[in-house]
Design a protein around this motif. Structure first.
Motif, PDB file in Angstrom:
ATOM      1  N   THR A   1      24.867  64.378  21.480  1.00 15.25           N
ATOM      2  CA  THR A   1      26.322  64.306  21.591  1.00 15.25           C
ATOM      3  C   THR A   1      26.888  65.699  21.804  1.00 15.25           C
ATOM      4  O   THR A   1      26.539  66.629  21.078  1.00 15.25           O
ATOM      5  N   VAL A   2      27.753  65.850  22.808  1.00 12.48           N
ATOM      6  CA  VAL A   2      28.425  67.118  23.072  1.00 12.48           C
ATOM      7  C   VAL A   2      29.927  66.881  22.953  1.00 12.48           C
ATOM      8  O   VAL A   2      30.469  65.970  23.586  1.00 12.48           O
ATOM      9  N   SER A   3      30.588  67.684  22.119  1.00 15.82           N
ATOM     10  CA  SER A   3      32.026  67.529  21.880  1.00 15.82           C
ATOM     11  C   SER A   3      32.808  68.574  22.657  1.00 15.82           C
ATOM     12  O   SER A   3      32.407  69.737  22.742  1.00 15.82           O
ATOM     13  N   PHE A   4      33.948  68.160  23.224  1.00 15.32           N
ATOM     14  CA  PHE A   4      34.846  69.028  23.975  1.00 15.32           C
ATOM     15  C   PHE A   4      36.261  68.871  23.417  1.00 15.32           C
ATOM     16  O   PHE A   4      36.606  67.821  22.863  1.00 15.32           O
ATOM     17  N   SER A   5      37.070  69.888  23.599  1.00 21.26           N
ATOM     18  CA  SER A   5      38.454  69.795  23.146  1.00 21.26           C
ATOM     19  C   SER A   5      39.394  70.410  24.170  1.00 21.26           C
ATOM     20  O   SER A   5      39.017  71.296  24.939  1.00 21.26           O
ATOM     21  N   LYS A   6      40.627  69.928  24.171  1.00 25.40           N
ATOM     22  CA  LYS A   6      41.718  70.490  24.975  1.00 25.40           C
ATOM     23  C   LYS A   6      43.014  70.116  24.275  1.00 25.40           C
ATOM     24  O   LYS A   6      43.461  68.970  24.341  1.00 25.40           O
ATOM     25  N   GLY A   7      43.607  71.070  23.579  1.00 22.83           N
ATOM     26  CA  GLY A   7      44.812  70.751  22.814  1.00 22.83           C
ATOM     27  C   GLY A   7      44.506  69.706  21.765  1.00 22.83           C
ATOM     28  O   GLY A   7      43.589  69.858  20.955  1.00 22.83           O
ATOM     29  N   ASP A   8      45.266  68.624  21.773  1.00 19.73           N
ATOM     30  CA  ASP A   8      45.060  67.548  20.796  1.00 19.73           C
ATOM     31  C   ASP A   8      43.960  66.574  21.216  1.00 19.73           C
ATOM     32  O   ASP A   8      43.583  65.697  20.435  1.00 19.73           O
ATOM     33  N   LEU A   9      43.480  66.699  22.442  1.00 23.21           N
ATOM     34  CA  LEU A   9      42.468  65.767  22.943  1.00 23.21           C
ATOM     35  C   LEU A   9      41.060  66.236  22.573  1.00 23.21           C
ATOM     36  O   LEU A   9      40.736  67.421  22.690  1.00 23.21           O
ATOM     37  N   ILE A  10      40.243  65.304  22.143  1.00 26.81           N
ATOM     38  CA  ILE A  10      38.832  65.551  21.863  1.00 26.81           C
ATOM     39  C   ILE A  10      38.026  64.468  22.573  1.00 26.81           C
ATOM     40  O   ILE A  10      38.348  63.282  22.467  1.00 26.81           O
ATOM     41  N   VAL A  11      37.005  64.881  23.310  1.00 26.60           N
ATOM     42  CA  VAL A  11      36.114  63.910  23.937  1.00 26.60           C
ATOM     43  C   VAL A  11      34.692  64.212  23.487  1.00 26.60           C
ATOM     44  O   VAL A  11      34.313  65.371  23.318  1.00 26.60           O
ATOM     45  N   LYS A  12      33.941  63.152  23.281  1.00 31.86           N
ATOM     46  CA  LYS A  12      32.547  63.279  22.874  1.00 31.86           C
ATOM     47  C   LYS A  12      31.701  62.502  23.876  1.00 31.86           C
ATOM     48  O   LYS A  12      31.885  61.292  24.032  1.00 31.86           O
ATOM     49  N   ILE A  13      30.797  63.215  24.525  1.00 27.72           N
ATOM     50  CA  ILE A  13      29.947  62.566  25.515  1.00 27.72           C
ATOM     51  C   ILE A  13      28.555  62.408  24.902  1.00 27.72           C
ATOM     52  O   ILE A  13      27.975  63.351  24.378  1.00 27.72           O
TER      53      ILE A  13
ATOM     54  N   ILE B   1      40.896  57.848  33.955  1.00 25.30           N
ATOM     55  CA  ILE B   1      40.509  56.961  32.855  1.00 25.30           C
ATOM     56  C   ILE B   1      41.053  57.481  31.529  1.00 25.30           C
ATOM     57  O   ILE B   1      41.477  56.707  30.657  1.00 25.30           O
ATOM     58  N   MET B   2      41.099  58.811  31.353  1.00 26.14           N
ATOM     59  CA  MET B   2      41.667  59.360  30.113  1.00 26.14           C
ATOM     60  C   MET B   2      43.183  59.190  30.081  1.00 26.14           C
ATOM     61  O   MET B   2      43.759  58.905  29.026  1.00 26.14           O
ATOM     62  N   ASP B   3      43.836  59.350  31.226  1.00 25.86           N
ATOM     63  CA  ASP B   3      45.280  59.103  31.295  1.00 25.86           C
ATOM     64  C   ASP B   3      45.589  57.652  30.974  1.00 25.86           C
ATOM     65  O   ASP B   3      46.574  57.345  30.288  1.00 25.86           O
ATOM     66  N   LEU B   4      44.753  56.739  31.454  1.00 28.13           N
ATOM     67  CA  LEU B   4      44.930  55.315  31.170  1.00 28.13           C
ATOM     68  C   LEU B   4      44.871  55.050  29.670  1.00 28.13           C
ATOM     69  O   LEU B   4      45.685  54.298  29.119  1.00 28.13           O
ATOM     70  N   MET B   5      43.921  55.677  28.989  1.00 33.94           N
ATOM     71  CA  MET B   5      43.796  55.473  27.546  1.00 33.94           C
ATOM     72  C   MET B   5      45.016  56.020  26.810  1.00 33.94           C
ATOM     73  O   MET B   5      45.504  55.411  25.845  1.00 33.94           O
ATOM     74  N   LEU B   6      45.516  57.166  27.240  1.00 36.27           N
ATOM     75  CA  LEU B   6      46.709  57.748  26.614  1.00 36.27           C
ATOM     76  C   LEU B   6      47.937  56.866  26.836  1.00 36.27           C
ATOM     77  O   LEU B   6      48.733  56.633  25.924  1.00 36.27           O
ATOM     78  N   GLN B   7      48.097  56.376  28.062  1.00 43.74           N
ATOM     79  CA  GLN B   7      49.233  55.512  28.372  1.00 43.74           C
ATOM     80  C   GLN B   7      49.165  54.219  27.585  1.00 43.74           C
ATOM     81  O   GLN B   7      50.188  53.701  27.100  1.00 43.74           O
ATOM     82  N   ARG B   8      47.972  53.682  27.426  1.00 43.70           N
ATOM     83  CA  ARG B   8      47.806  52.449  26.668  1.00 43.70           C
ATOM     84  C   ARG B   8      48.178  52.660  25.213  1.00 43.70           C
ATOM     85  O   ARG B   8      48.807  51.808  24.574  1.00 43.70           O
ATOM     86  N   LYS B   9      47.808  53.810  24.665  1.00 44.58           N
ATOM     87  CA  LYS B   9      48.165  54.119  23.284  1.00 44.58           C
ATOM     88  C   LYS B   9      49.680  54.221  23.115  1.00 44.58           C
ATOM     89  O   LYS B   9      50.260  53.690  22.153  1.00 44.58           O
TER      90      LYS B   9
ATOM     91  N   VAL C   1      36.970  59.016  23.518  1.00 45.18           N
ATOM     92  CA  VAL C   1      38.179  59.815  23.691  1.00 45.18           C
ATOM     93  C   VAL C   1      39.059  59.694  22.440  1.00 45.18           C
ATOM     94  O   VAL C   1      39.310  58.583  21.953  1.00 45.18           O
ATOM     95  N   TYR C   2      39.520  60.849  21.936  1.00 47.13           N
ATOM     96  CA  TYR C   2      40.366  60.896  20.748  1.00 47.13           C
ATOM     97  C   TYR C   2      41.604  61.757  21.018  1.00 47.13           C
ATOM     98  O   TYR C   2      41.541  62.721  21.786  1.00 47.13           O
ATOM     99  N   GLU C   3      42.701  61.381  20.378  1.00 46.30           N
ATOM    100  CA  GLU C   3      43.864  62.254  20.312  1.00 46.30           C
ATOM    101  C   GLU C   3      43.994  62.657  18.849  1.00 46.30           C
ATOM    102  O   GLU C   3      44.290  61.816  18.002  1.00 46.30           O
ATOM    103  N   LYS C   4      43.748  63.954  18.581  1.00 44.83           N
ATOM    104  CA  LYS C   4      43.534  64.417  17.206  1.00 44.83           C
ATOM    105  C   LYS C   4      42.357  63.596  16.656  1.00 44.83           C
ATOM    106  O   LYS C   4      41.263  63.721  17.148  1.00 44.83           O
ATOM    107  N   GLU C   5      42.583  62.754  15.668  1.00 42.56           N
ATOM    108  CA  GLU C   5      41.470  61.928  15.165  1.00 42.56           C
ATOM    109  C   GLU C   5      41.690  60.446  15.442  1.00 42.56           C
ATOM    110  O   GLU C   5      41.007  59.596  14.878  1.00 42.56           O
TER     111      GLU C   5
END
Length: 604
Positions: A431-443, A591-599, A478-482
């Motif tokens: 697992t590799v974790s990345f961050s950008k502001g409040d967004l965290i993605v784990k691949i 796909i990440m924008d879609l998840m944010l919009q859905r939230k 994909v996470y926004e904060k936690e």
């Protein structure tokens, strides 16, 4: 160990059909271990031309034997067996061959160029062999490019890690040449051991006893030899003085000359580095860019300058310690003559070896970066090579400026940087974790999905599946904060697009296992952690946490296309070696924008 097929109770035969007739190739021998297959099986035992009608015939005296081979999942279920425990697909012995590829048949798997592993399981023992598909219509260069790109990208990521581990922005390391910065980092990482060796050499350096002759008063002469007598006969005028042998310590040895040259090189490198940093820092203090509307960037710029000042101070302190070493009583007695061949003591004496190894690292002008041996094993199988190559491409895309994610932890990014760095293999579950502001993605690479909600975890394993397919090649959480927003599942399919998804089979009961697998990922995945449980269970269960499943495949041309099947949540995406593949970046963003919009629409 290699065993000839004639000595085994089973056989595997490939049959190719040409216009002029058929050609049979029986696998002539098998390796008894997978490591031998990778290390010694450089030449495939069977070679088959691409896009030629192909059959495989597996025969055995034991009906419980199994034959495993990539691509069998594309065949109808009537021809294959599925392991109920792990879902692996295999062939059982049969009196009749199985068609792998036929232009006229509804089902076929056109094997594309590369190496494919065969494994026969007989009475709890495994036997291995290679099948090679030889290119017919595409250039062999694509395969070579894929292997080269994997190694180059891995080493490129490791080099970037050397910079970022120093707390510096890759865009702000222009205060000195990359080589000079890398040399400083090598010296910094090795300095404690280096000074330990130098402290010992300061007091106990190697020497030899050397005989020299001096003119001394006759009454003080203790030794007389032939040279003494010869000098007396040739110079009778010096009756009161006599040339006598005296033993002295000679420090001008090859190993000491090499130590002196290394120390002088270290002082020079540290001086250049400290000077370059001082110039950059002074300029940065007087010409700080305008960050009126970008407080984060201003804060980072100041932090960057503070880090560089710390490096400058370290360089000056290390240089001071080396200047002290110059005061050793023997130091000036050592000449600056350069010896072509390093003496053997440079490898046998730990003090000298420490300095010699440092010199070699400096000559490479970088941290010594090596690949884990098992990585080379992984990419000998072309389908596995494509998986690893594709996974690494996704890591690169996430760090592209258009997405702007920064790696935080996992895999290579957990490694400590010393004078060497071994790039670890990518194991299942990596697992590799990345961050950008409040967004965290784990691949996640080859992470197995649990089959019940009790085994999930909001930050480590947010998904479970009620289906039988639970082992995707990759997953992007994909996470926004936690707050968990959803996942993208993807499978790397080293085959043509037409062998992955067949629209004409959708309304039949002849869907391939590949198709069923992809649909299962899209519709059978659930998560009790979606949106942190802020939705009622009845509402949350109507939302698919996996809005899309990607089937990623290589192509022969730079089409950069994707094909979305909305009814099934499946997207076919081309990712090909040797091309730019920048369309994947846009797909990831969407796909990440879609998840944010859905939230935003669901959670108030």
């Amino acid at each position: 160990m290699v065993i000839q097929s004639d000595l085994l109770p089973f056989s595997v035969t490939f049959t190719m059909r040409f216009l002029e007739g058929e050609s049979e190739q029986k696998v002539p021998f098998f390796f008894t271990t997978e490591s031998e297959l990778y290390e010694e099986g450089a030449t495939p035992v069977i070679s088959v031309t691409e896009n030629i009608p192909l059959q495989i015939h597996f025969q055995s005296d034991n009906s419980s034997d199994r034959l495993y081979m990539d691509g069998l999942d594309a065949l109808p279920e009537t021809f294959i067996q599925i392991d109920k425990q792990d879902g692996d697909i295999f062939l059982q012995p049969s009196e009749h061959p199985v068609v792998l590829y036929d232009i006229q048949a509804e089902y076929y798997y056109p094997y594309i160029p590369g190496l494919y592993r065969l494994m026969v399981r007989h009475e709890n023992e495994n036997y291995y062999a290679w099948l090679k598909i030889v290119p017919k219509q595409i250039n062999q260069k694509q395969l070579d490019i894929m292997r080269e790109e994997v190694e180059q990208v891995l080493k490129g990521l490791a080099h970037d890690l050397v910079y970022t581990s120093a707390g510096l922005d890759l865009e702000q390391t222009n205060f000195a040449s990359p080589e000079l910065f890398k040399q400083f980092r090598v010296i910094q990482a090795n300095f404690k051991r280096t000074m330990s060796a130098l402290n010992d050499l300061y007091r106990k350096v190697n020497y030899r006893i050397k005989k020299v002759y001096q003119l001394v008063p006759e009454d003080k002469s203790r030794l007389i030899d032939q040279i003494t007598i010869r000098h007396r006969t040739q110079h009778p005028e010096t009756k009161q003085l006599i040339k006598t042998p005296v033993n002295t310590l000679d420090f001008d040895l090859p190993e000491n000359r090499l130590v002196k040259s290394i120390v002088e090189k270290l002082i020079q490198t540290l001086s250049l580095f400290a000077s370059a940093v001082e110039t950059y820092v002074n300029k940065g203090n007087t010409e700080i860019p305008s960050f009126e509307h970008e407080p984060v960037e201003k804060k980072y710029h100041v932090k960057n300058l503070d880090q560089l000042k710390e490096y400058m101070n370290q360089a000056q302190q290390m240089r001071g310690a080396l200047h002290w070493f110059r005061t050793a009583p023997w130091y000036k007695q050592v000449s600056e003559k350069k010896d072509l061949v390093p003496p053997i003591v440079m490898t046998t004496d730990v003090r000298y070896r420490t300095l010699y190894q440092l010199m070699n690292n400096l000559r490479r002008e970088s941290v010594d970066i090596q690949l884990d041996r098992s990585l080379s094993y992984q990419w000998k199988r072309t389908d596995k090579l494509y998986e690893i190559w594709g996974f690494i491409q996704l890591l690169k895309f996430l760090q592209d400026e258009r997405l702007g994610f920064t790696p935080v932890s996992g895999w290579l990014y957990n490694e400590e940087i010393h004078d060497h760095l071994i790039i670890p293999s990518i194991q299942p579950g990596t697992t590799v974790s990345f961050s950008k502001g409040d967004l965290i993605v784990k691949i996640v690479y080859e992470g197995k999905l649990p089959t019940q909600s009790l085994d999930t975890h909001p930050l480590q394993q947010p998904l479970y599946t009620s289906g039988t397919n639970n082992h995707p090649d990759g997953r992007l959480d994909v996470y926004e904060k936690e707050m968990y927003l959803g996942s993208l599942l993807f499978d790397f399919k080293y085959r043509s697009k037409t062998a992955i998804w067949k629209p004409d089979l959708i309304s039949t009961n002849k869907q391939t296992n590949t198709m069923k697998q992809l649909v299962s990922y899209a519709f059978h995945c659930r998560s009790p952690h979606l949106f942190e449980g802020k939705l009622h269970k009845s509402v949350r269960n109507t939302i698919r946490p996996v809005p899309e499943v990607w089937a990623i495949y290589p192509g022969r041309k730079q089409l950069q296309t994707s094909e979305y099947h909305d009814d099934h949540g499946i997207k076919l995406i081309e990712l090909s070696p040797g091309f730019e593949n920048s369309h994947i970046i846009e797909e990831l963003k969407q796909i990440m924008d879609l998840m944010l919009q859905r939230k935003e629409a669901m959670v108030r």
